[in-house]
Design an enzyme around this catalytic site. Structure first.
Site, short mmCIF file in Angstrom:
data_model
loop_
_atom_site.label_atom_id
_atom_site.label_comp_id
_atom_site.label_asym_id
_atom_site.label_seq_id
_atom_site.Cartn_x
_atom_site.Cartn_y
_atom_site.Cartn_z
N ASN A 193 6.45 1.87 -9.32
CA ASN A 193 5.11 1.29 -9.26
C ASN A 193 4.62 1.04 -10.69
OD1 ASN A 193 2.71 0.79 -7.59
ND2 ASN A 193 1.81 2.62 -8.53
N HIS A 213 -4.59 -3.96 -10.68
CA HIS A 213 -5.94 -3.70 -11.19
C HIS A 213 -6.35 -4.96 -11.95
CE1 HIS A 213 -5.90 0.44 -9.94
NE2 HIS A 213 -4.75 0.63 -10.54
N GLU A 247 -2.61 -0.82 -5.61
CA GLU A 247 -3.86 -0.23 -6.15
C GLU A 247 -4.90 -1.32 -6.42
OE1 GLU A 247 -3.06 2.38 -9.48
OE2 GLU A 247 -1.23 3.14 -8.56
N ASP A 276 -7.79 -3.65 -7.16
CA ASP A 276 -9.23 -3.79 -7.33
C ASP A 276 -9.46 -4.98 -8.26
OD1 ASP A 276 -8.59 -2.40 -9.78
OD2 ASP A 276 -9.41 -0.52 -9.01
C1 XIL Z 1 -6.64 7.10 -11.43
C2 XIL Z 1 -7.61 7.82 -10.52
O1 XIL Z 1 -8.23 6.89 -9.65
C3 XIL Z 1 -8.62 8.58 -11.33
O2 XIL Z 1 -9.47 9.33 -10.48
C4 XIL Z 1 -7.89 9.50 -12.29
O3 XIL Z 1 -8.81 10.20 -13.08
C5 XIL Z 1 -6.96 8.69 -13.16
O4 XIL Z 1 -6.06 8.00 -12.33
N1 XIL Z 1 -2.83 3.75 -12.01
C6 XIL Z 1 -2.42 4.73 -11.13
C7 XIL Z 1 -3.42 5.64 -10.52
O5 XIL Z 1 -1.24 4.77 -10.75
O6 XIL Z 1 -2.87 6.90 -10.25
C8 XIL Z 1 -4.65 5.77 -11.38
O7 XIL Z 1 -5.61 6.54 -10.65
C9 XIL Z 1 -5.18 4.41 -11.74
C10 XIL Z 1 -4.16 3.64 -12.53
#
Ligand code: XIL
Length: 659
Positions: free
Chosen positions: A209, A245, A273, A275
C-alpha cells in the site's frame, strides 16, 4: 503470544453467516430494491453490496462508541479498515508482548455488522515503538519483523480479508525508502513480510500500500516493478493499495490506466485511504468539484474488474485525520461535522450505478455528566502520583474559588491523579475535560490515563499535548474505556517541565440518550449543497422515515443469537430472518435477558432496556425486511455471573423460531 483463540474461529463463521444474509437480500434484487427506495432509499452499502463492490471506512475504537459515527458507518459502508489499531505501536508495544484489545474491538465490530475487515498495517516506518529500531544485527532485525507479522496476522487469521502487509515503502522517485527495514535488510524485507503473512493467514489477500501511486508516475512505476520482481520470485502478493489522499481538483488523469496496468499483472487493486481535502473554509464550488473528484475515483475503480473496493479514511469531519495533519485543509470526507452527507456522497452512489438518497443525519445524543470535580471544598478524591505534593488551594481558581496545586514535582509524570475505574463502563466513550495552568513560566501539559491490566501498565493520552502558561488552558479529549482493566487513574502531567501546576474543573462526560433529530436547518443546507453538485433529479431529498410497523398476524420469523464473550461483557449479535410470506415494514424485536445483562451500545437498531426486558426497533435504513431476507443488529453489554441466553424473541409480537 500468538493468541488464536477459538472465538476468532467462531467469529469467522458468523461473518460468513451475516454476509450470506446480505447477499440473499441483494439476490432478491428487483423485488426488494423498489420497496427500499419507496421507504428509505438504498444506502451506499446496499448499492455497493448489490454489485459485489466494497465501500469502506477507516475505523478507530473511539469512533465505535459514538452513536452518531455508528449510525452512519453501520448503514453506509460494507468494509472497515483498522485506522490505528493494527499498527505496530498498538499491537506489539514491547517486544513479544502483543496487545490486541483495540484491534479486536474493530474486528468484533465488523463481525457483528457483517462488514469486510481490512488489516492495516504489518510493516511500516511510522508508528513504530522505539524498541524496533534499537541496535541489533540484520538477522535479529529480520526475526523481529517475522515474529511481528506472524503474531499479528496469526491472531486475526481467517477474519481479515486483506492485509496491508507493507505500507509506504517507496520514495517519490520510485526507489525504496530508507526505513529501518530497508537500511538493515534491503529489499528482501518486503518478500519476508509477505511470505510470513501468507504462512500466518493463508486466506488473507496480501497488499502493498502506498500514497502518490494513483496515477502513472515514477513512484507507481517503482511499485509496478517491485510487484514484477516479487512475482518472478514466486513471492505471494495479491494486490496493491492506492491510498489516494488527494487535493480537490487533482485526481490524476491516468488513474484508470494505472489501475489497469496492475490488474493486468493478475493483482487486485483497492483505493485504500481516499480523502479529497479542500482549503478551509470549503465553498459550494469546491464541494461540487470534490463530488466530481470522488465520482472520478470511484468510477475509475468500478470500471476495472480487478478493482474491488474503495475505502475512505474515516466517515466525517469528526474522525478525519486531515485537519490535524494538513493544517488549513479539511472537508475531505463524505460526511460533514453534523454527519450530514456532502455532495460527494451522492456522486459515489451514482458512480456505482445507484440512485442517491441523501440519508437523514443521526440523532444528536445528549451529554450526561459522569463526574465533576470543581475543587471548591477540597480535593474531591484527587491525590499525588508519587513523591510530589497535592494541595487544595483557594488562592487561584478557574471558576469558583478553589483549585488543586501540584508542587515539589521532580518528574514530568508527576501531577494530580484520581482513580476512576468504578465510574466507567467498558465499551463506552467518555470526554474528559480539565483546566490547567502553571504557577510561573510555561510548558506543555496533557490529561492521561494510567491503565492497569493485572501486572501490565499502559499510559494512554487523552488530550493532545497543549501549551500552558500562567493563564488557564482547557485540556480535553475522548477516552474509550476498553474491558479488562484492573485499575484506572486519570492524571495531569507535563511533557517538558517540572514546575508547579494548577488543575481545576475536571469533568467526565459521556453520551446520554438522543435529545433530538439534527435540526432541520442542517438537512436543508445539505439539500442545497447536493443540488449544486447536480444530483440527478430522481434523487430523493427528503430524509428517510421509518416505515410504520405492519405485518402483525402474518409475521413469521427465525432468530439467531450469538455472543462474543470476555467474562464480564460481550458483543451480542442477533440475526432476524423474515420467514413469512410477505415483507415486514417496520419491526420491533423484543426479548428478556436471563441474567443481569446491561446493554451499553447498540447498532442496527434502536435498543431500549427496562429491567431485563429489551426492545429493539429498526433503524431508519433497515425497517423493510423482504420475505426470506434477514437483518442483523448488534450490541455491547456487561454482566456478572453466567451470560445465560434469552429464552425467546418476538418480532412485532410474534414469537420467532430459534436457529
Ligand atoms: C493516520 C491516522 O489516520 C492518524 O490517526 C495517525 O495519527 C497517523 O496515521 N497513510 C496511512 C495511514 O497508511 O495509516 C495514516 O493514518 C494516514 C496516511
Amino acid at each position: 503470544m500468538n493468541d488464536a483463540r477459538p472465538r476468532w474461529r467462531a467469529r469467522r463463521a458468523r461473518i460468513t453467516g451475516v454476509l450470506a444474509a446480505s447477499v440473499a437480500l441483494a439476490a432478491a434484487g428487483a423485488a426488494v430494491l423498489p420497496a427500499l427506495a419507496a421507504s428509505a432509499g438504498p444506502t451506499l452499502a446496499q448499492v455497493a453490496t448489490a454489485r459485489g463492490f466494497h465501500v469502506g471506512t477507516a475505523a478507530e475504537v473511539n469512533s465505535l462508541a459514538s452513536s452518531q459515527w455508528r449510525y452512519v458507518a453501520d448503514s453506509q459502508f460494507n468494509s472497515v479498515t483498522m485506522g490505528n489499531e493494527g499498527k505496530w505501536d498498538a499491537t506489539e508495544p514491547a517486544q513479544g508482548q502483543f496487545d490486541f484489545a483495540a484491534a479486536d474491538a474493530i474486528a468484533d465490530y465488523t463481525a457483528a455488522t457483517g462488514k469486510r475487515l481490512r488489516g492495516h498495517t504489518l510493516v511500516w516506518h511510522n508508528q513504530l515503538p522505539a524498541w524496533v529500531s534499537a541496535e541489533r544485527t540484520a538477522a535479529e532485525q529480520r526475526q523481529v519483523l517475522i515474529d511481528h507479522v506472524t503474531g499479528v496476522a496469526g491472531h486475526f487469521a481467517g477474519d481479515v480479508a486483506q492485509w496491508d502487509v507493507v505500507n509506504e515503502p517507496f520514495n517519490e522517485d520510485g526507489t525504496l525508502r530508507s526505513s529501518v527495514w530497508y537500511t538493515r535488510l534491503g529489499e528482501d524485507y518486503i518478500a519476508d513480510a509477505l511470505t510470513a503473512a501468507r504462512a500466518a493467514d493463508p486466506a488473507a489477500k496480501l497488499f502493498v500500500n502506498d500514497y502518490n501511486v494513483e496515477g502513472v508516475n515514477a513512484k507507481s512505476t517503482g511499485l509496478y516493478d517491485l510487484v514484477r520482481r516479487l512475482q518472478a520470485r514466486g513471492v505471494p502478493i495479491d494486490g496493491v493499495g492506492l491510498q489516494a489522499h488527494l487535493i480537490v481538483g487533482q485526481v490524476p488523469s491516468s488513474l484508470r490506466q494505472n489501475i489497469e496496468r496492475f490488474t493486468a499483472l493478475g493483482l487486485s487493486v483497492e483505493i485504500t485511504e481516499l480523502d479529497v481535502r479542500i482549503p478551509l473554509p470549503a465553498d459550494a464550488a469546491e464541494l461540487t468539484q470534490q463530488a466530481a473528484d470522488y465520482r472520478a475515483v470511484v468510477g475509475a475503480c468500478a470500471a476495472v474488474a480487478g478493482c474491488t473496493g474503495v475505502t475512505t479514511w474515516g466517515v466525517g469531519e469528526v474522525d478525519s485525520w486531515i485537519p490535524e495533519f494538513f493544517p488549513g485543509y479539511g472537508a475531505a470526507l463524505l460526511f460533514d461535522e453534523q454527519w450530514q452527507a456532502r455532495p460527494a456522497y451522492s456522486a459515489v452512489v451514482e458512480a456505482l450505478g445507484g440512485t442517491a438518497t441523501v440519508p437523514a443525519p443521526p440523532p444528536v445524543p445528549s451529554r450526561a455528566t459522569v463526574a465533576a470535580y470543581p475543587f471548591e471544598t477540597g480535593l474531591d478524591g484527587w491525590g499525588s502520583r508519587g513523591g510530589e505534593t497535592t494541595a487544595h488551594v483557594t488562592t487561584v481558581a478557574h471558576a469558583g474559588t478553589g483549585s488543586v496545586l501540584s508542587s515539589g514535582r521532580t518528574a514530568t509524570w508527576q501531577g494530580p491523579t484520581r482513580p476512576v475505574l468504578d465510574l466507567l463502563t467498558p465499551g463506552k466513550l467518555y470526554t474528559v475535560t480539565g483546566w490547567a495552568r502553571t504557577a510561573s513560566g510555561s510548558g506543555t501539559a496533557r490529561l492521561s490515563m494510567q491503565r492497569q491490566n493485572g501486572t501490565a501498565t499502559r499510559y494512554e493520552n487523552i488530550s493532545a499535548t497543549t501549551a500552558i502558561g500562567t493563564t488557564w488552558t482547557r485540556l480535553s479529549g475522548d477516552y474509550l474505556f476498553l474491558p479488562g482493566a484492573t485499575a484506572l487513574s486519570l492524571y495531569l502531567e507535563t511533557t517538558d517541565t517540572t514546575g508547579d501546576l494548577y488543575l481545576d474543573d475536571v469533568t467526565i462526560e459521556t453520551e446520554g440518550p438522543p435529545v433530538s433529530q439534527s435540526p432541520s436547518a442542517s438537512v436543508s443546507a445539505s439539500v442545497s449543497a447536493s443540488a449544486s453538485a447536480s444530483v440527478s433529479p430522481s434523487a430523493s431529498r427528503s430524509p428517510s422515515v421509518s416505515p410504520s410497523p405492519s405485518g402483525g398476524s402474518g409475521t413469521a420469523c427465525a432468530v439467531r443469537y450469538t455472543t462474543d464473550d470476555w467474562g464480564s461483557g460481550f458483543v451480542g449479535t442477533v440475526t432476524v430472518t423474515n420467514t413469512g410470506p410477505s415483507a415486514v415494514n417496520g419491526w420491533t424485536l423484543r426479548w428478556t435477558f436471563a441474567g443481569d445483562q446491561r446493554v451499553s451500545q447498540a447498532w442496527g437498531a434502536t435498543l431500549t432496556q427496562s429491567g431485563a426486558a429489551v426492545s429493539a426497533a429498526n433503524a431508519t435504513w433497515n425497517g423493510t425486511v423482504a420475505a426470506g431476507a434477514s437483518v442483523t443488529l448488534g450490541f455491547l453489554a456487561g454482566y456478572t455471573g453466567t451470560n445465560a441466553r434469552p429464552a425467546a424473541f418476538t418480532l412485532n409480537g410474534t414469537t420467532c423460531a430459534l436457529t
